[in-house]
Design a protein around this motif. Structure first.
Motif, PDB file in Angstrom:
ATOM      1  N   LEU A 120      -3.267   9.195   9.087  1.00 41.20           N
ATOM      2  CA  LEU A 120      -2.599  10.452   8.352  1.00 41.20           C
ATOM      3  C   LEU A 120      -2.246  11.272   9.479  1.00 41.20           C
ATOM      4  CD1 LEU A 120      -1.082  11.870   6.164  1.00 41.20           C
ATOM      5  CD2 LEU A 120      -3.428  13.023   5.725  1.00 41.20           C
ATOM      6  N   HIS A 121      -3.289  11.512  10.439  1.00 49.23           N
ATOM      7  CA  HIS A 121      -3.301  12.485  11.411  1.00 49.23           C
ATOM      8  C   HIS A 121      -2.503  11.762  12.471  1.00 49.23           C
ATOM      9  CE1 HIS A 121      -5.723  14.729   8.890  1.00 49.23           C
ATOM     10  NE2 HIS A 121      -5.022  15.769   9.040  1.00 49.23           N
ATOM     11  N   GLY A 122      -2.550  10.343  12.783  1.00 44.90           N
ATOM     12  CA  GLY A 122      -1.568   9.886  13.768  1.00 44.90           C
ATOM     13  C   GLY A 122      -0.234  10.027  13.605  1.00 44.90           C
ATOM     14  N   MET A 123       0.137  10.138  12.032  1.00 46.10           N
ATOM     15  CA  MET A 123       1.554  10.384  11.900  1.00 46.10           C
ATOM     16  C   MET A 123       1.643  11.728  12.055  1.00 46.10           C
ATOM     17  SD  MET A 123       3.431   9.556   8.124  1.00 46.10           S
ATOM     18  CE  MET A 123       2.188  10.810   7.248  1.00 46.10           C
ATOM     19  N   TYR A 124       0.976  12.912  11.546  1.00 42.76           N
ATOM     20  CA  TYR A 124       1.148  14.109  11.904  1.00 42.76           C
ATOM     21  C   TYR A 124       1.161  14.696  13.303  1.00 42.76           C
ATOM     22  CZ  TYR A 124       0.954  15.044   6.767  1.00 42.76           C
ATOM     23  OH  TYR A 124       1.409  15.098   5.544  1.00 42.76           O
ATOM     24  N   PHE A 125       0.187  14.001  14.139  1.00 40.77           N
ATOM     25  CA  PHE A 125       0.277  14.572  15.547  1.00 40.77           C
ATOM     26  C   PHE A 125       1.554  13.840  16.258  1.00 40.77           C
ATOM     27  CE2 PHE A 125      -4.505  14.824  17.107  1.00 40.77           C
ATOM     28  CZ  PHE A 125      -4.951  15.613  15.939  1.00 40.77           C
ATOM     29  N   SER A 126       1.985  12.860  15.665  1.00 43.99           N
ATOM     30  CA  SER A 126       3.391  12.342  16.299  1.00 43.99           C
ATOM     31  C   SER A 126       4.486  13.512  15.678  1.00 43.99           C
ATOM     32  CB  SER A 126       3.848  11.034  15.606  1.00 43.99           C
ATOM     33  OG  SER A 126       2.938  10.167  16.023  1.00 43.99           O
ATOM     34  N   ALA A 127       4.248  13.832  14.676  1.00 44.66           N
ATOM     35  CA  ALA A 127       5.430  14.870  14.241  1.00 44.66           C
ATOM     36  C   ALA A 127       5.527  16.080  15.007  1.00 44.66           C
ATOM     37  CB  ALA A 127       5.357  15.181  12.735  1.00 44.66           C
ATOM     38  N   ILE A 128       4.185  16.801  15.035  1.00 46.87           N
ATOM     39  CA  ILE A 128       4.223  18.040  15.640  1.00 46.87           C
ATOM     40  C   ILE A 128       4.047  17.912  17.480  1.00 46.87           C
ATOM     41  CG2 ILE A 128       2.955  18.768  13.957  1.00 46.87           C
ATOM     42  CD1 ILE A 128       0.341  18.974  15.488  1.00 46.87           C
ATOM     43  N   THR A 129       4.165  16.733  17.919  1.00 45.03           N
ATOM     44  CA  THR A 129       4.273  16.512  19.143  1.00 45.03           C
ATOM     45  C   THR A 129       5.991  16.119  19.679  1.00 45.03           C
ATOM     46  OG1 THR A 129       3.351  14.519  19.061  1.00 45.03           O
ATOM     47  CG2 THR A 129       1.925  16.320  19.762  1.00 45.03           C
ATOM     48  N   ASN A 130       6.568  15.996  18.469  1.00 42.59           N
ATOM     49  CA  ASN A 130       8.136  15.386  18.783  1.00 42.59           C
ATOM     50  C   ASN A 130       8.100  13.917  19.184  1.00 42.59           C
ATOM     51  OD1 ASN A 130       9.054  17.788  17.538  1.00 42.59           O
ATOM     52  ND2 ASN A 130       9.401  18.751  19.696  1.00 42.59           N
ATOM     53  N   THR A 131       7.216  13.243  18.563  1.00 43.40           N
ATOM     54  CA  THR A 131       7.200  11.809  19.007  1.00 43.40           C
ATOM     55  C   THR A 131       7.479  10.880  17.989  1.00 43.40           C
ATOM     56  OG1 THR A 131       5.474  12.442  20.430  1.00 43.40           O
ATOM     57  CG2 THR A 131       5.693  10.151  20.067  1.00 43.40           C
ATOM     58  N   ASN A 132       8.388   9.731  18.342  1.00 42.23           N
ATOM     59  CA  ASN A 132       8.791   8.481  17.394  1.00 42.23           C
ATOM     60  C   ASN A 132       7.509   8.102  16.645  1.00 42.23           C
ATOM     61  OD1 ASN A 132      11.784   7.942  17.059  1.00 42.23           O
ATOM     62  ND2 ASN A 132      11.634   8.818  18.837  1.00 42.23           N
ATOM     63  N   CYS A 133       7.369   7.697  15.539  1.00 38.21           N
ATOM     64  CA  CYS A 133       6.246   7.369  14.919  1.00 38.21           C
ATOM     65  C   CYS A 133       6.439   6.275  13.801  1.00 38.21           C
ATOM     66  CB  CYS A 133       5.507   8.426  14.193  1.00 38.21           C
ATOM     67  SG  CYS A 133       4.078   7.817  13.123  1.00 38.21           S
ATOM     68  N   PHE A 134       5.828   5.002  13.656  1.00 37.91           N
ATOM     69  CA  PHE A 134       5.809   4.132  12.789  1.00 37.91           C
ATOM     70  C   PHE A 134       4.721   3.924  12.069  1.00 37.91           C
ATOM     71  CE2 PHE A 134       8.438   3.062  16.433  1.00 37.91           C
ATOM     72  CZ  PHE A 134       9.664   3.459  16.038  1.00 37.91           C
ATOM     73  N   ALA A 135       4.514   4.199  10.902  1.00 41.21           N
ATOM     74  CA  ALA A 135       3.354   4.400  10.073  1.00 41.21           C
ATOM     75  C   ALA A 135       3.333   3.388   8.792  1.00 41.21           C
ATOM     76  CB  ALA A 135       3.205   5.655   9.380  1.00 41.21           C
ATOM     77  N   ILE A 136       2.192   2.679   8.510  1.00 41.33           N
ATOM     78  CA  ILE A 136       1.876   1.981   7.270  1.00 41.33           C
ATOM     79  C   ILE A 136       0.686   2.807   6.865  1.00 41.33           C
ATOM     80  CG2 ILE A 136       2.603  -0.125   8.253  1.00 41.33           C
ATOM     81  CD1 ILE A 136      -0.258  -0.923   8.923  1.00 41.33           C
ATOM     82  N   ASP A 137       0.262   2.430   5.398  1.00 38.14           N
ATOM     83  CA  ASP A 137      -0.564   3.215   4.762  1.00 38.14           C
ATOM     84  C   ASP A 137      -2.052   2.681   4.886  1.00 38.14           C
ATOM     85  OD1 ASP A 137      -1.260   5.140   2.912  1.00 38.14           O
ATOM     86  OD2 ASP A 137      -0.118   4.259   1.076  1.00 38.14           O
ATOM     87  N   ASN A 138      -2.886   3.616   4.372  1.00 37.00           N
ATOM     88  CA  ASN A 138      -4.320   3.050   4.369  1.00 37.00           C
ATOM     89  C   ASN A 138      -4.795   3.030   3.016  1.00 37.00           C
ATOM     90  OD1 ASN A 138      -4.569   5.757   3.378  1.00 37.00           O
ATOM     91  ND2 ASN A 138      -6.414   6.294   4.468  1.00 37.00           N
ATOM     92  N   VAL A 139      -6.140   2.705   2.845  1.00 35.59           N
ATOM     93  CA  VAL A 139      -6.786   2.462   1.578  1.00 35.59           C
ATOM     94  C   VAL A 139      -6.435   3.554   0.629  1.00 35.59           C
ATOM     95  CG1 VAL A 139      -9.041   3.196   2.016  1.00 35.59           C
ATOM     96  CG2 VAL A 139      -8.764   1.282   0.395  1.00 35.59           C
ATOM     97  N   SER A 140      -6.577   4.875   0.751  1.00 34.50           N
ATOM     98  CA  SER A 140      -6.292   5.720  -0.111  1.00 34.50           C
ATOM     99  C   SER A 140      -5.064   6.143  -0.510  1.00 34.50           C
ATOM    100  CB  SER A 140      -7.156   6.918   0.490  1.00 34.50           C
ATOM    101  OG  SER A 140      -6.739   7.417   1.485  1.00 34.50           O
ATOM    102  N   GLY A 141      -4.163   5.619   0.342  1.00 38.45           N
ATOM    103  CA  GLY A 141      -2.870   5.885  -0.076  1.00 38.45           C
ATOM    104  C   GLY A 141      -2.261   7.288   0.454  1.00 38.45           C
ATOM    105  N   LYS A 142      -3.043   7.763   1.562  1.00 38.70           N
ATOM    106  CA  LYS A 142      -2.800   9.358   1.615  1.00 38.70           C
ATOM    107  C   LYS A 142      -1.771   9.329   2.949  1.00 38.70           C
ATOM    108  CE  LYS A 142      -6.827   9.703   4.872  1.00 38.70           C
ATOM    109  NZ  LYS A 142      -7.986  10.153   5.119  1.00 38.70           N
ATOM    110  N   VAL A 143      -1.460   8.216   3.516  1.00 39.25           N
ATOM    111  CA  VAL A 143      -0.236   8.173   4.626  1.00 39.25           C
ATOM    112  C   VAL A 143       0.852   8.116   3.872  1.00 39.25           C
ATOM    113  CG1 VAL A 143       0.815   6.955   6.503  1.00 39.25           C
ATOM    114  CG2 VAL A 143      -1.761   6.986   6.220  1.00 39.25           C
TER     115      VAL A 143
END
Length: 353
Positions: free
Chosen positions: A269-292
């Motif tokens: 989740l914070h791999g995705m959010y760190f990407s967003a707040i640093t203006n970096t393109n991000c490609f994400a998949i989910d984890n076990v809890s579905g929080k991504v």
């Protein structure tokens, strides 16, 4: 030998710092309400440490005149009885957010429940959380604790958690807020430094109990990146040592690495959010809890963040990557917290009257 010496040194250091934590309360017995931020992490998860920094920034920004005291998970563990004696009943208790309510990270969840139980007269707000229960007996136990708690409010950071805490944990709906993860509001780059993007891809992938991807997924990604002539680097979001003394430095250092990356592939989740707040393109998949997946909904309008339902979809996309300009506005999600600020303001002012 050296490991044992280092471990002993860190234990001594931890005991000293937890004892010094009592000095945070001061010696003034004034009844003026304070904000007590509890259960912040001392472990090495950098996403959790970023949450703590964002929480402190949020509370200082919105309640400038109120004394703010941070109590870490270790301080609570080792000095709990002494801390309890120093908390006034009109202090507002803020419980650190994250993704630990449930069965995945039981120690942190137990501490949160303990704080709620031992401070029945205090107003208590659990900051943005995700939930995951793999054991219905544990859920029943926690439901009894949460549903019976007085003066408790819960911030859910995704719709699934929002519905779960109302339907399963039986927290009154009027006491539950739907907000984003607080890291989305973290103004980490106050000097507005423009970081030059390198020809480097960051692989920010889980190695813990929340991992769901296939064992050979990482190898497939690396092979595709090599075929596409991309350089790549595996970036860990965990530091295996006592982190708090260097918390801000370590978190900002990680954020700078994100800011310089060409793009990020992550199931954090914070791999995705760190990407967003640093203006970096991000490609994400989910984890076990579905929080991504749940967290992505807050960023769905951010053109640089892409979420994939399956690993195969992501692998296919890597072969035809479309990089997009990313411009994240830190104020974008601030208004989601307006009700939380209003609630805390009312609780603090009500106690003063």
């Amino acid at each position: 030998m050296l490991k044992n010496i280092a471990k002993s040194f860190l234990n001594v250091l931890m005991n000293i710092t937890t004892f010094l934590s009592l000095l945070k309360f001061g010696f003034n017995k004034s009844s003026i309400p304070r904000i007590i931020l509890c259960n912040t992490p001392t472990h090495g998860n950098i996403g959790d440490q970023a949450i703590a920094l964002a929480e402190l920034e949020f509370l200082k920004k919105n309640f400038k005149k109120i004394k703010l005291i941070e109590i870490t998970e270790d301080e609570w563990k080792y000095q709990k009885d002494r801390i309890l004696k120093r908390i006034h009943k009109n202090d507002v208790i803020v419980i650190h957010g994250g993704g630990y309510i449930g069965t995945l990270w039981r120690n942190e969840c137990n501490t949160a429940i303990e704080i709620i139980t031992l401070l029945p007269e205090n107003n208590k707000i659990i900051f943005p959380q995700s939930t995951y229960y793999g054991d219905w007996n544990v859920l029943e136990h926690d439901k009894n604790s949460f549903s019976s708690a007085q003066k408790l409010w819960f911030c859910a950071r995704d719709e699934s958690t929002f519905n779960f805490v109302i339907d399963k944990l039986k927290i009154n709906k009027k006491n539950v807020f739907l907000v984003s993860d607080i890291v989305t509001t973290f103004d980490w780059n106050k000097k507005n430094i423009k970081y030059k993007k390198r020809n480097e891809v960051l692989l920010v992938l889980r190695k813990d109990v929340e991992k769901t991807r296939e064992e050979n997924f990482e190898g497939k990604v690396e092979m595709l990146l090599q075929n596409e002539k991309y350089k790549y680097n595996n970036l860990d979001m965990f530091q295996p040592y006592y982190i708090n003394l260097f918390r801000k430095h370590i978190v900002l250092n990680r954020l700078k690495k994100f800011a310089k990356a060409k793009f990020v592939i992550t199931d954090r989740l914070h791999g995705m959010y760190f990407s967003a707040i640093t203006n970096t393109n991000c490609f994400a998949i989910d984890n076990v809890s579905g929080k991504v997946c749940g967290g992505y909904k807050w960023l769905a309008n951010s053109r640089g963040v892409n979420y994939f339902e399956s690993e195969d979809d992501l692998l296919e996309y890597i072969q035809n990557i479309e990089e997009r300009y990313v411009s994240y506005n830190y104020k974008f999600l601030d208004k989601n917290f307006d009700e939380v600020v209003e609630l805390m303001d009312n609780l603090l002012n009500a106690e003063e009257e």
